[in-house]
Structures are given as structure tokens and as C-alpha cells.
Design a protein around this motif. Structure first.
Motif, PDB file in Angstrom:
ATOM      1  N   ILE A 339     -37.705 -23.180 -47.085  1.00 49.68           N
ATOM      2  CA  ILE A 339     -36.322 -23.597 -46.798  1.00 49.68           C
ATOM      3  C   ILE A 339     -35.277 -22.678 -47.413  1.00 49.68           C
ATOM      4  CG2 ILE A 339     -36.947 -26.027 -46.506  1.00 49.68           C
ATOM      5  CD1 ILE A 339     -35.858 -26.548 -49.324  1.00 49.68           C
ATOM      6  N   THR A 340     -35.675 -21.848 -48.384  1.00 50.16           N
ATOM      7  CA  THR A 340     -34.714 -20.953 -49.027  1.00 50.16           C
ATOM      8  C   THR A 340     -34.604 -19.607 -48.319  1.00 50.16           C
ATOM      9  OG1 THR A 340     -36.449 -20.183 -50.542  1.00 50.16           O
ATOM     10  CG2 THR A 340     -35.052 -21.993 -51.310  1.00 50.16           C
ATOM     11  N   GLN A 341     -35.378 -19.396 -47.252  1.00 46.08           N
ATOM     12  CA  GLN A 341     -35.386 -18.118 -46.549  1.00 46.08           C
ATOM     13  C   GLN A 341     -34.353 -18.107 -45.422  1.00 46.08           C
ATOM     14  OE1 GLN A 341     -39.425 -17.767 -45.202  1.00 46.08           O
ATOM     15  NE2 GLN A 341     -40.273 -17.612 -47.259  1.00 46.08           N
ATOM     16  N   LEU A 342     -33.868 -16.912 -45.087  1.00 45.87           N
ATOM     17  CA  LEU A 342     -32.922 -16.784 -43.979  1.00 45.87           C
ATOM     18  C   LEU A 342     -33.608 -17.097 -42.651  1.00 45.87           C
ATOM     19  CD1 LEU A 342     -30.036 -15.770 -43.052  1.00 45.87           C
ATOM     20  CD2 LEU A 342     -31.204 -13.636 -42.492  1.00 45.87           C
ATOM     21  N   VAL A 382     -30.563 -26.577 -50.879  1.00 47.39           N
ATOM     22  CA  VAL A 382     -30.253 -25.772 -49.697  1.00 47.39           C
ATOM     23  C   VAL A 382     -29.292 -26.538 -48.800  1.00 47.39           C
ATOM     24  CG1 VAL A 382     -31.214 -24.774 -47.577  1.00 47.39           C
ATOM     25  CG2 VAL A 382     -32.446 -24.517 -49.736  1.00 47.39           C
ATOM     26  N   LEU A 383     -28.267 -25.842 -48.302  1.00 48.52           N
ATOM     27  CA  LEU A 383     -27.408 -26.376 -47.258  1.00 48.52           C
ATOM     28  C   LEU A 383     -27.964 -25.877 -45.930  1.00 48.52           C
ATOM     29  CD1 LEU A 383     -24.777 -28.025 -46.809  1.00 48.52           C
ATOM     30  CD2 LEU A 383     -23.560 -25.840 -46.743  1.00 48.52           C
ATOM     31  N   VAL A 384     -28.387 -26.777 -45.076  1.00 51.17           N
ATOM     32  CA  VAL A 384     -29.117 -26.399 -43.863  1.00 51.17           C
ATOM     33  C   VAL A 384     -28.245 -25.530 -42.954  1.00 51.17           C
ATOM     34  CG1 VAL A 384     -30.275 -27.244 -41.785  1.00 51.17           C
ATOM     35  CG2 VAL A 384     -30.501 -28.499 -43.948  1.00 51.17           C
ATOM     36  N   PRO A 385     -28.662 -24.280 -42.692  1.00 56.38           N
ATOM     37  CA  PRO A 385     -27.919 -23.420 -41.766  1.00 56.38           C
ATOM     38  C   PRO A 385     -28.295 -23.755 -40.322  1.00 56.38           C
ATOM     39  CG  PRO A 385     -29.759 -22.217 -42.696  1.00 56.38           C
ATOM     40  CD  PRO A 385     -29.791 -23.578 -43.328  1.00 56.38           C
ATOM     41  N   LYS A 386     -27.548 -23.210 -39.387  1.00 52.97           N
ATOM     42  CA  LYS A 386     -27.723 -23.543 -37.974  1.00 52.97           C
ATOM     43  C   LYS A 386     -29.115 -23.189 -37.468  1.00 52.97           C
ATOM     44  CE  LYS A 386     -25.367 -23.131 -33.508  1.00 52.97           C
ATOM     45  NZ  LYS A 386     -24.191 -22.568 -32.799  1.00 52.97           N
ATOM     46  N   GLN A 387     -29.707 -22.094 -37.972  1.00 56.45           N
ATOM     47  CA  GLN A 387     -31.012 -21.673 -37.473  1.00 56.45           C
ATOM     48  C   GLN A 387     -32.142 -22.630 -37.872  1.00 56.45           C
ATOM     49  OE1 GLN A 387     -29.125 -19.909 -39.576  1.00 56.45           O
ATOM     50  NE2 GLN A 387     -30.291 -18.846 -41.145  1.00 56.45           N
ATOM     51  N   MET A 388     -31.883 -23.529 -38.842  1.00 55.98           N
ATOM     52  CA  MET A 388     -32.886 -24.511 -39.248  1.00 55.98           C
ATOM     53  C   MET A 388     -32.672 -25.858 -38.576  1.00 55.98           C
ATOM     54  SD  MET A 388     -33.504 -23.794 -43.322  1.00 55.98           S
ATOM     55  CE  MET A 388     -34.123 -25.452 -43.552  1.00 55.98           C
ATOM     56  N   ASP A 389     -31.587 -25.990 -37.829  1.00 55.44           N
ATOM     57  CA  ASP A 389     -31.255 -27.262 -37.176  1.00 55.44           C
ATOM     58  C   ASP A 389     -32.396 -27.684 -36.243  1.00 55.44           C
ATOM     59  OD1 ASP A 389     -28.313 -28.791 -36.305  1.00 55.44           O
ATOM     60  OD2 ASP A 389     -30.092 -29.120 -35.094  1.00 55.44           O
ATOM     61  N   GLY A 390     -32.892 -28.918 -36.434  1.00 53.85           N
ATOM     62  CA  GLY A 390     -33.944 -29.447 -35.575  1.00 53.85           C
ATOM     63  C   GLY A 390     -35.351 -29.193 -36.068  1.00 53.85           C
ATOM     64  N   SER A 463     -19.650 -19.855 -45.792  1.00 52.72           N
ATOM     65  CA  SER A 463     -20.832 -19.142 -46.277  1.00 52.72           C
ATOM     66  C   SER A 463     -22.051 -19.474 -45.434  1.00 52.72           C
ATOM     67  CB  SER A 463     -21.095 -19.506 -47.743  1.00 52.72           C
ATOM     68  OG  SER A 463     -22.380 -19.091 -48.154  1.00 52.72           O
ATOM     69  N   ASN A 464     -22.175 -20.750 -45.051  1.00 50.31           N
ATOM     70  CA  ASN A 464     -23.317 -21.179 -44.242  1.00 50.31           C
ATOM     71  C   ASN A 464     -23.273 -20.574 -42.846  1.00 50.31           C
ATOM     72  OD1 ASN A 464     -25.629 -22.656 -44.882  1.00 50.31           O
ATOM     73  ND2 ASN A 464     -25.009 -24.379 -43.612  1.00 50.31           N
ATOM     74  N   LYS A 465     -22.073 -20.416 -42.290  1.00 48.99           N
ATOM     75  CA  LYS A 465     -21.915 -19.784 -40.975  1.00 48.99           C
ATOM     76  C   LYS A 465     -22.338 -18.316 -41.016  1.00 48.99           C
ATOM     77  CE  LYS A 465     -18.134 -22.779 -39.401  1.00 48.99           C
ATOM     78  NZ  LYS A 465     -16.686 -22.832 -39.050  1.00 48.99           N
ATOM     79  N   LEU A 466     -22.049 -17.662 -42.138  1.00 47.39           N
ATOM     80  CA  LEU A 466     -22.428 -16.255 -42.288  1.00 47.39           C
ATOM     81  C   LEU A 466     -23.954 -16.091 -42.325  1.00 47.39           C
ATOM     82  CD1 LEU A 466     -19.754 -15.027 -44.855  1.00 47.39           C
ATOM     83  CD2 LEU A 466     -19.987 -14.291 -42.475  1.00 47.39           C
ATOM     84  N   LYS A 467     -24.644 -17.082 -42.855  1.00 48.16           N
ATOM     85  CA  LYS A 467     -26.106 -17.030 -42.863  1.00 48.16           C
ATOM     86  C   LYS A 467     -26.645 -17.031 -41.428  1.00 48.16           C
ATOM     87  CE  LYS A 467     -26.491 -19.430 -47.285  1.00 48.16           C
ATOM     88  NZ  LYS A 467     -26.810 -20.702 -47.958  1.00 48.16           N
ATOM     89  N   TYR A 468     -26.012 -17.810 -40.585  1.00 47.44           N
ATOM     90  CA  TYR A 468     -26.450 -17.860 -39.184  1.00 47.44           C
ATOM     91  C   TYR A 468     -26.161 -16.531 -38.479  1.00 47.44           C
ATOM     92  CZ  TYR A 468     -26.963 -19.333 -34.326  1.00 47.44           C
ATOM     93  OH  TYR A 468     -27.353 -19.429 -33.008  1.00 47.44           O
ATOM     94  N   ILE A 469     -24.992 -15.956 -38.769  1.00 45.47           N
ATOM     95  CA  ILE A 469     -24.653 -14.648 -38.186  1.00 45.47           C
ATOM     96  C   ILE A 469     -25.665 -13.595 -38.638  1.00 45.47           C
ATOM     97  CG2 ILE A 469     -22.924 -12.800 -38.139  1.00 45.47           C
ATOM     98  CD1 ILE A 469     -20.776 -14.983 -38.414  1.00 45.47           C
ATOM     99  N   ALA A 470     -26.011 -13.635 -39.933  1.00 44.42           N
ATOM    100  CA  ALA A 470     -27.007 -12.706 -40.474  1.00 44.42           C
ATOM    101  C   ALA A 470     -28.349 -12.888 -39.768  1.00 44.42           C
ATOM    102  CB  ALA A 470     -27.167 -12.919 -41.978  1.00 44.42           C
TER     103      ALA A 470
END
Length: 488
Positions: A339-342, A382-390, A463-470
Motif C-alpha cells: 500500500i505504500t508503493q506508487l 496511507v491516503l488512498v490515491p486514485k490508482q488504488m481506488d477499487g 499531494s495525493n493528486k500528484l501521486k496519481y499523475i506520477a
């Protein structure tokens, strides 16, 4: 006696078992291949799938170039010499990172080594624009040193690699992150109980030599991805600093001096019977917790995390027997490590037929939920980023469903003060754990200054949005690698 036993065995009816050929991967290997592979006899070195991949690359769109060697892409590849580690307390040592933390979006040290350790600390520090590879245990994890990891002290279990040309850094990274590159890398490993890989193995690896423009395109996307990760981490640091400044919280060391008297050989303290809460462990009643809460309450109101005003629910999933299926046929299943990985990578997929009800009720996570590991290593937040949604997340991770201020709540729980309050709630003897009720009892300081509270919240969400962009940038680079270079 041996001969008589042999004669007796010859008379016995021996059942010949026919092994289905479809269940066995096999191939022929020439003697020259064995010699070229350093006289290696492990079957994994001549893996059928790996052999197929090498054949595809050989007949691919671009000629192959040696990864390392005289005409190779690598400038230098090494790892520091082994050394005996002398661990110490945080205030007395140097932050020391382990290979398992290398792929975390924002790794936090859990160990510190003494300055008395017989090793050159400068040799252990990571240099910017370097490719990192784990070389033992879980081999082949790969990352790039950017601002987040620069000058961090890592163990000798990490291979440091630099390149002759700038664009080869991101290009090789994308290749090793691809299915083909990862497979080839792992088939070069050796060892029985613990597998290893050495820098010398790069001389055996061949990689498609794409044109400069294509390499540059892939490299730039990877570097953009890491720049976004760095900016995301910077925003978290800035939000945390604003939070601590607004709460006017002294350092942990100063709070410890206020909470404890170090003039005694044994630190002792008393607590009221009314404050026991059914807990008799000494760590639960540490005066440090009271001191943190006392300072926090000066500029904020303390609200329990399970308050209906801020949190809808805290989910503690039940233990269950898992029915795994192949990729593409189930829910991606993450543990506390992933869960801590991009880009959370897992080879576990829960059956959609068997586990749908449990998935919907207690395993599925959504964007901007807060995850906290609840056993073993307690408190990873961890704050769940968009790529982990679902995705489905293990029962070893608590899911906090905020009603509001998810960024702010994450910021406090992830701070060193919040971490102390989380660990204070843990219980157990052999394996410590924390449940949803204990987690809900943690008191969150909600700032009286609503403007600052919203500023912190918005900063963390950005910050969480930037993780999704990355994440999207890296996936784009790997897709280009797969389609335009590997021809997949």
C-alpha cells in the motif's frame, strides 16, 4: 544384505507414474549456453519463458546492446562492502533505510546506525540520478534516486547503477519495470534459500537499443513521474510543518523531558483508576501521551477519531480463507507492504465469485480513504490515491472512511505525534495489533483556525493528486516501451 534387498526390490511390482507433460515446463539447453552462463546449472537460468523472451528480443525491431561491459550502457554498477551494523537510538544515530523501503513513495526510517559503525557513511549515501536494484531476498525491485532518496543512507543490499548517457537512466528503468525486463533480470539470480543478483550479471543482459528520440521520450516521462513524487512529498512535509507550528508542539525529545524524569534509575508514573479503560499495559498509560494531548488542546479541540462528525466508519475486516485466481479474473489484493508503493504490484487476486460480498463490505478501498496497518508493523499510514481506488486491501489494514478533512486527518496520523498515539493503542504479546475500537479512541486535534485547517487539508489532497499523475506518467512510459520497443 544390500544385494538381497536389491533382488527383493526387483521382484516388487513397481508402479510407473505418467507425469502429464502439459504441467511441466521444459526445454533443451546446449553446452555452449551453459558455458556462456558461467557454467550455471540452475533450471531458472534457462527458464522456458525467459528463453522465449530472449528469442523475441533477438528478432525484435531494434538491435540488442549489452547492458554492461565495454560497449554497454552502464557507466558504473556496484554495492558497498558488507559491514557489521551498530544500531542505536534515533537521537544518537544516522537514519538507515532498508531495501524493502526503496520502492515506497515516501520512505520513513525505522532504524538508526551509530556513527561508530565501521563503514564510510558517504559510500552508503545515494547519489542523484542513480538506478537502484535490490540484490538479495526479493530481487529486482527497481527505483530511481531523486530528491526524495538523495543522500539517504541505504544498506549494501542495494545495487547502485549509473549510465554513460542521461537518457538511458529512464529507458533502462522502464525496461526493467516491464514484464520482459523483470523476467530476464530475475532469471539471472542465484542461491537456494535466499536468492541474489550481482552487478556482473548485467553483462549477460541484452536490451533493445532504440533510437535516441525514443529513449529520450521514455526517459523524460519517467523523470517527470519522479518529479511529481518529489513535489507530492514536499507538500506533505510543508503541510505537516504548518500543522505542528499551528499546534505549537515542541519536539518529541522536549516532550519526553517534560513527561519523564531522567534523574531516576527507573522511570515510573501513576495513573488514576478512572483512566485505566480496562488496559493494564504500561505503554498505554505513558505520560508522553498526556503531554502531547495537553499541548495540542491549546490551539485545537480534541475529537476522537470515531466521532460521527469527522469519520463515517472504521473498518476492521475479518479473517477469512482466500480463494486466489489468475490475473484478470479477480480483485487485486494488496497487503500492508504494497500500500505504500506508487504502483502497487501484487500477484494475488481474490475470486470475484467467492469474495464479492466480503470485498464490497470490508476489503474494497476508495480514493482519499485512510489506511493504517493494524498488526506487525503498526501505524503505517496511507491516503488512498486514485490508482488504488477499487482494489482489495488485506484484513491486516484498517480502513478509515472520513466524512470530511481526509487530508488533515491523514496529516496528523502520519506525523510523529500521531504515530505515537497510534502505537500507544496497540496490544498483544508476540504480535502486536490494533483494532477499530482502539483506533477510534485516538484523539485528533482539530485546529481552531479553520483557514489553516483547510489549507493543510487541501495541500495533502493536492499531494495525493500528484501521486496519481506520477503513476500515469510511469505507466505511459512503460506502455511506450512495450509497444514501440518490445512490440507487445
Amino acid at each position: 544384505m544390500v544385494n538381497s534387498a536389491a533382488r527383493k526390490l526387483e521382484k516388487e511390482l513397481i508402479e510407473v507414474v505418467e507425469v502429464p507433460k502439459d504441467d511441466i515446463n521444459w526445454s533443451t539447453v546446449s553446452l555452449s549456453d551453459v558455458l556462456n552462463k558461467g557454467k550455471r546449472l540452475e533450471a531458472s537460468v534457462f527458464d522456458v519463458e525467459s528463453k522465449h523472451i530472449r528469442d523475441v528480443l533477438k528478432n525484435g525491431k531494434y538491435p540488442l546492446v549489452q547492458l554492461d561491459g565495454k560497449d554497454g550502457l552502464i557507466e558504473e554498477s556496484f554495492y558497498p562492502g558488507r559491514f557489521k551494523r551498530i544500531y542505536c537510538e534515533k537521537q544518537d544515530g544516522i537514519a538507515f533505510y532498508l531495501p524493502s523501503q526503496m520502492t515506497d513513495i515516501y520512505p520513513e526510517p525505522t532504524k538508526w546506525i551509530s556513527k561508530l559503525t565501521n563503514v564510510s557513511i558517504d559510500d552508503l549515501k545515494l547519489k542523484n540520478n542513480t538506478l537502484l536494484l535490490t540484490r538479495s531476498g526479493t530481487i529486482g525491485n527497481v527505483t530511481i534516486v531523486s530528491k526524495t532518496l538523495e543522500n539517504k543512507v541505504f544498506s549494501d543490499d542495494v545495487i547502485r547503477t549509473s549510465f554513460k548517457n542521461e537518457e538511458d537512466l529512464g529507458y533502462v528503468y522502464a525496461f526493467l519495470k516491464s514484464e520482459y525486463g523483470s523476467n530476464i533480470l530475475k532469471t539471472n539470480s542465484y542461491g537456494s534459500v535466499i536468492t541474489h543478483i550481482e552487478p556482473e550479471h548485467f553483462k549477460e543482459m541484452l536490451i533493445p537499443d532504440a533510437p535516441y528520440s525514443l529513449k529520450k521520450k521514455i526517459h523524460d516521462l519517467i523523470i517527470q513521474s519522479y518529479n511529481n513524487r518529489d513535489e507530492s512529498n514536499r507538500l506533505i512535509d510543508e503541510a505537516t510543518k504548518i500543522l505542528i507550528d499551528e499546534l505549537e508542539l515542541p519536539s518529541i525529545e522536549e516532550l519526553k523531558k517534560e513527561a519523564f524524569s531522567y534523574s531516576k534509575d527507573i522511570n515510573s508514573f501513576s495513573t488514576k483508576l478512572s483512566n485505566l479503560n480496562g488496559r493494564l499495559e504500561g505503554n498505554y498509560h505513558l505520560p508522553l501521551v498526556e503531554v502531547i494531548e495537553k499541548h495540542s488542546s491549546k490551539k485545537a479541540s480534541l475529537i476522537k477519531l470515531n466521532s460521527e462528525d469527522i469519520v463515517e466508519k472504521i473498518i476492521l475486516a475479518g479473517v477469512f480463507k482466500r480463494n486466489y485466481v489468475q490475473k484478470g479474473h479477480g480483485y487485486p489484493f494488496l497487503g500492508g507492504k504494497e500500500i505504500t508503493q506508487l504502483c502497487p504490484e501484487t500477484d494475488k487476486y481474490l475470486s470475484k465469485i467467492t469474495h464479492k460480498k466480503r470485498y464490497d463490505k470490508e476489503l474494497k478501498v476508495k480514493e482519499n480513504w485512510i489506511l493504517v496497518t493494524d498488526r506487525g508493523t503498526i501505524g503505517k499510514t496511507v491516503l488512498v490515491p486514485k490508482q488504488m481506488d477499487g482494489m482489495a486491501v488485506s484484513q491486516n489494514v484498517l480502513k478509515i472512511v472520513p466524512k470530511m478533512y481526509s487530508g488533515y486527518l491523514y496529516c496528523f496520523l502520519n506525523s510523529e505525534y500521531g504515530q505515537l498515539l497510534i502505537k500507544r493503542q496497540s496490544y498483544g504479546s508476540v504480535v502486536n495489533m490494533i483494532d477499530d475500537i482502539c483506533m477510534g479512541n485516538i484523539k485528533i486535534p482539530m485546529l481552531s483556525n479553520k483557514d489553516k485547517l483547510n489549507e493543510i487539508d487541501n495541500m495533502v489532497l493536492e499531494s495525493n493528486k500528484l501521486k496519481y499523475i506520477a503513476y500515469k506518467k510511469e505507466q505511459e512510459a512503460i506502455n511506450i516501451m512495450n509497444k514501440e520497443v518490445l512490440g507487445l
